[in-house]
Design a protein around this motif. Structure first.
Motif, PDB file in Angstrom:
ATOM      1  N   ALA A 165       0.838  -1.217   0.000  1.00 56.30           N
ATOM      2  CA  ALA A 165       0.000   0.000   0.000  1.00 56.30           C
ATOM      3  C   ALA A 165       0.863   1.254   0.000  1.00 56.30           C
ATOM      4  CB  ALA A 165      -0.959  -0.004   1.183  1.00 56.30           C
ATOM      5  N   ARG A 166       1.759   1.331  -0.980  1.00 53.74           N
ATOM      6  CA  ARG A 166       2.657   2.487  -1.050  1.00 53.74           C
ATOM      7  C   ARG A 166       1.907   3.792  -1.313  1.00 53.74           C
ATOM      8  NH1 ARG A 166       7.114   0.253   1.320  1.00 53.74           N
ATOM      9  NH2 ARG A 166       7.952  -1.497   0.115  1.00 53.74           N
ATOM     10  N   ALA A 167       0.744   3.709  -1.996  1.00 57.11           N
ATOM     11  CA  ALA A 167      -0.058   4.912  -2.241  1.00 57.11           C
ATOM     12  C   ALA A 167      -0.836   5.256  -0.970  1.00 57.11           C
ATOM     13  CB  ALA A 167      -1.019   4.683  -3.397  1.00 57.11           C
ATOM     14  N   THR A 168      -0.674   6.481  -0.473  1.00 66.09           N
ATOM     15  CA  THR A 168      -1.381   6.882   0.736  1.00 66.09           C
ATOM     16  C   THR A 168      -2.811   7.287   0.402  1.00 66.09           C
ATOM     17  OG1 THR A 168      -0.853   9.244   0.635  1.00 66.09           O
ATOM     18  CG2 THR A 168       0.811   7.777   1.615  1.00 66.09           C
ATOM     19  N   ASP A 169      -3.660   7.252   1.410  1.00 66.98           N
ATOM     20  CA  ASP A 169      -5.050   7.671   1.198  1.00 66.98           C
ATOM     21  C   ASP A 169      -5.127   9.145   0.800  1.00 66.98           C
ATOM     22  OD1 ASP A 169      -6.074   8.629   4.484  1.00 66.98           O
ATOM     23  OD2 ASP A 169      -4.082   7.938   3.904  1.00 66.98           O
ATOM     24  N   VAL A 170      -4.241   9.983   1.341  1.00 62.29           N
ATOM     25  CA  VAL A 170      -4.239  11.405   0.988  1.00 62.29           C
ATOM     26  C   VAL A 170      -3.901  11.584  -0.487  1.00 62.29           C
ATOM     27  CG1 VAL A 170      -3.140  13.638   1.410  1.00 62.29           C
ATOM     28  CG2 VAL A 170      -3.697  12.132   3.330  1.00 62.29           C
ATOM     29  N   GLU A 171      -2.879  10.872  -0.945  1.00 70.70           N
ATOM     30  CA  GLU A 171      -2.499  10.958  -2.354  1.00 70.70           C
ATOM     31  C   GLU A 171      -3.631  10.498  -3.273  1.00 70.70           C
ATOM     32  OE1 GLU A 171       2.301  10.051  -1.793  1.00 70.70           O
ATOM     33  OE2 GLU A 171       0.898   8.422  -2.212  1.00 70.70           O
ATOM     34  N   VAL A 172      -4.286   9.425  -2.906  1.00 70.75           N
ATOM     35  CA  VAL A 172      -5.334   8.880  -3.765  1.00 70.75           C
ATOM     36  C   VAL A 172      -6.562   9.770  -3.755  1.00 70.75           C
ATOM     37  CG1 VAL A 172      -6.845   6.911  -4.165  1.00 70.75           C
ATOM     38  CG2 VAL A 172      -4.470   6.541  -3.498  1.00 70.75           C
ATOM     39  N   LEU A 173      -6.916  10.325  -2.603  1.00 69.72           N
ATOM     40  CA  LEU A 173      -8.047  11.252  -2.558  1.00 69.72           C
ATOM     41  C   LEU A 173      -7.779  12.493  -3.405  1.00 69.72           C
ATOM     42  CD1 LEU A 173      -9.065  11.005   1.200  1.00 69.72           C
ATOM     43  CD2 LEU A 173     -10.479  10.368  -0.761  1.00 69.72           C
ATOM     44  N   GLU A 174      -6.555  12.973  -3.391  1.00 70.66           N
ATOM     45  CA  GLU A 174      -6.214  14.117  -4.238  1.00 70.66           C
ATOM     46  C   GLU A 174      -6.291  13.764  -5.713  1.00 70.66           C
ATOM     47  OE1 GLU A 174      -2.349  15.305  -2.912  1.00 70.66           O
ATOM     48  OE2 GLU A 174      -3.114  16.445  -1.188  1.00 70.66           O
ATOM     49  N   LEU A 175      -5.899  12.524  -6.054  1.00 65.45           N
ATOM     50  CA  LEU A 175      -5.949  12.077  -7.444  1.00 65.45           C
ATOM     51  C   LEU A 175      -7.382  11.844  -7.905  1.00 65.45           C
ATOM     52  CD1 LEU A 175      -4.453  11.025 -10.000  1.00 65.45           C
ATOM     53  CD2 LEU A 175      -4.482   8.765  -8.917  1.00 65.45           C
ATOM     54  N   PHE A 176      -8.180  11.172  -7.066  1.00 67.78           N
ATOM     55  CA  PHE A 176      -9.543  10.814  -7.447  1.00 67.78           C
ATOM     56  C   PHE A 176     -10.527  11.967  -7.293  1.00 67.78           C
ATOM     57  CE2 PHE A 176      -9.285   5.923  -6.598  1.00 67.78           C
ATOM     58  CZ  PHE A 176      -8.477   5.795  -7.711  1.00 67.78           C
ATOM     59  N   GLY A 177     -10.212  12.911  -6.415  1.00 72.41           N
ATOM     60  CA  GLY A 177     -11.159  13.974  -6.106  1.00 72.41           C
ATOM     61  C   GLY A 177     -11.781  14.650  -7.320  1.00 72.41           C
ATOM     62  N   PRO A 178     -10.979  15.104  -8.289  1.00 73.72           N
ATOM     63  CA  PRO A 178     -11.575  15.767  -9.451  1.00 73.72           C
ATOM     64  C   PRO A 178     -12.519  14.875 -10.251  1.00 73.72           C
ATOM     65  CG  PRO A 178      -9.230  16.249  -9.307  1.00 73.72           C
ATOM     66  CD  PRO A 178      -9.512  15.179  -8.297  1.00 73.72           C
ATOM     67  N   ARG A 179     -12.403  13.557 -10.102  1.00 75.68           N
ATOM     68  CA  ARG A 179     -13.243  12.648 -10.886  1.00 75.68           C
ATOM     69  C   ARG A 179     -14.654  12.511 -10.323  1.00 75.68           C
ATOM     70  NH1 ARG A 179      -9.884   7.248 -11.544  1.00 75.68           N
ATOM     71  NH2 ARG A 179     -11.879   6.614 -12.453  1.00 75.68           N
ATOM     72  N   ASP A 180     -14.914  13.077  -9.135  1.00 73.15           N
ATOM     73  CA  ASP A 180     -16.282  13.008  -8.610  1.00 73.15           C
ATOM     74  C   ASP A 180     -17.062  14.289  -8.919  1.00 73.15           C
ATOM     75  OD1 ASP A 180     -15.511  14.905  -6.723  1.00 73.15           O
ATOM     76  OD2 ASP A 180     -16.162  13.734  -4.999  1.00 73.15           O
ATOM     77  N   GLY A 181     -16.505  15.120  -9.815  1.00 77.15           N
ATOM     78  CA  GLY A 181     -17.219  16.298 -10.277  1.00 77.15           C
ATOM     79  C   GLY A 181     -17.029  17.536  -9.458  1.00 77.15           C
ATOM     80  N   ARG A 182     -16.197  17.474  -8.391  1.00 76.60           N
ATOM     81  CA  ARG A 182     -16.063  18.630  -7.512  1.00 76.60           C
ATOM     82  C   ARG A 182     -15.411  19.828  -8.202  1.00 76.60           C
ATOM     83  NH1 ARG A 182     -12.732  16.202  -2.708  1.00 76.60           N
ATOM     84  NH2 ARG A 182     -14.120  14.470  -3.214  1.00 76.60           N
ATOM     85  N   GLN A 183     -14.660  19.565  -9.279  1.00 74.47           N
ATOM     86  CA  GLN A 183     -14.029  20.664 -10.000  1.00 74.47           C
ATOM     87  C   GLN A 183     -15.049  21.522 -10.740  1.00 74.47           C
ATOM     88  OE1 GLN A 183     -14.030  17.600 -10.990  1.00 74.47           O
ATOM     89  NE2 GLN A 183     -14.287  17.432 -13.181  1.00 74.47           N
ATOM     90  N   ASP A 184     -16.295  21.027 -10.867  1.00 70.69           N
ATOM     91  CA  ASP A 184     -17.334  21.772 -11.578  1.00 70.69           C
ATOM     92  C   ASP A 184     -18.099  22.703 -10.673  1.00 70.69           C
ATOM     93  OD1 ASP A 184     -16.667  20.371 -13.890  1.00 70.69           O
ATOM     94  OD2 ASP A 184     -18.072  18.747 -13.433  1.00 70.69           O
ATOM     95  N   GLU A 185     -17.785  22.676  -9.359  1.00 75.21           N
ATOM     96  CA  GLU A 185     -18.515  23.530  -8.428  1.00 75.21           C
ATOM     97  C   GLU A 185     -18.222  25.001  -8.693  1.00 75.21           C
ATOM     98  OE1 GLU A 185     -17.177  21.933  -4.664  1.00 75.21           O
ATOM     99  OE2 GLU A 185     -19.108  20.948  -4.391  1.00 75.21           O
TER     100      GLU A 185
END
Length: 253
Positions: free
Chosen positions: A233-253
């Motif tokens: 589990a070399r990828a941290t949860d913080v890193e993955v949340l930052e990577l995945f975050g834009p994919r849930d549409g939050r950038q459109d707010e």
């Protein structure tokens, strides 16, 4: 009749040692059913993982994920590339009967669970096998992904993002068991026990031995690096949340 206990395993990704560790858990062995919420075979040991789960017969209830769909599409010539580098290896390794089996899997299931009522099991969201919803996704996003969902379903169990969480969204309980084979944030094989409540679990296992086993048994050329990165589990949860975050549409707010 509702099921009293259901063990939920998601995102196994062809990692046999992690799957074996979870199946050895007493609460998994005692569960009425084992529900798989997709991305079962796309990884280093796809044949062995499907065969082991298949040996459990009707105790296992299968749901397809986007990676399972991509294996089928690649193997059948419907696509010439897959985003996951190990997926073409997995697709070529699978037997024809296993490809046919994956192709026939449902995208969701609804089961009655004691204490929870009707529970919908899916891979990513109830309407799509690769949409992203996260523990911090905004209410508007949940409104979108719940569109058309039976109002009687008050619990939704999904996977896809490899990070466990339980949260409320518009009065519905949303459960992500995390990943058995490719966890983000912390090592171990993550899963969940349902009924009458929701219990997120993580099964520790011998990761160095599992890495060595994959290197010895898997012919994927980059297996050593793959196993080191994902099993530890070399990828941290913080890193993955930052990577995945834009994919849930939050950038459109």
């Amino acid at each position: 009749m509702p099921y009293d206990r259901i063990a939920v395993l998601s995102d196994i990704h062809g990692v046999l040692p992690a799957l074996e560790a979870v199946l050895a858990e007493p609460d998994v062995a005692a569960a009425d059913r084992i529900v798989l919420t997709g991305d079962i075979a796309a990884g280093p040991q796809p044949v062995e993982v499907i065969d082991l789960l298949g040996s459990l017969g009707d105790r296992v209830l299968w749901v397809a994920g986007n990676a399972d769909r991509e294996l089928v599409e690649y193997r059948r010539g419907a696509r010439d590339a897959v985003p996951d580098p190990i997926a073409p290896f997995a697709a070529r390794a699978l037997r024809t009967d296993q490809i046919d089996f994956l192709a026939a899997l449902p995208r969701s299931r609804t089961l009655l669970v004691t204490g929870l009522g009707p529970v919908l099991f899916c891979h990513a969201t109830p309407r799509d096998d690769e949409e992203v919803v996260l523990v911090d996704s905004r209410p508007e996003r949940w409104t979108e992904v719940f569109t058309g969902l039976d109002p009687g379903v008050r619990t939704v169990v999904c996977g896809h993002t490899h990070m466990p969480y339980v949260r409320l969204a518009h009065g519905r309980l949303v459960v992500n068991p995390g990943s058995v084979g490719m966890p983000y944030g912390r090592p171990g094989a993550h899963w969940c026990l349902l009924g009458p409540g929701t219990d997120l679990r993580v099964t520790p296992y011998d990761v160095p031995a599992a890495v060595a086993r994959l290197v010895a048994e898997c012919a994927y050329p980059d297996i050593a690096d793959w196993a080191d990165y994902f099993l530890y589990a070399r990828a941290t949860d913080v890193e993955v949340l930052e990577l995945f975050g834009p994919r849930d549409g939050r950038q459109d707010e």
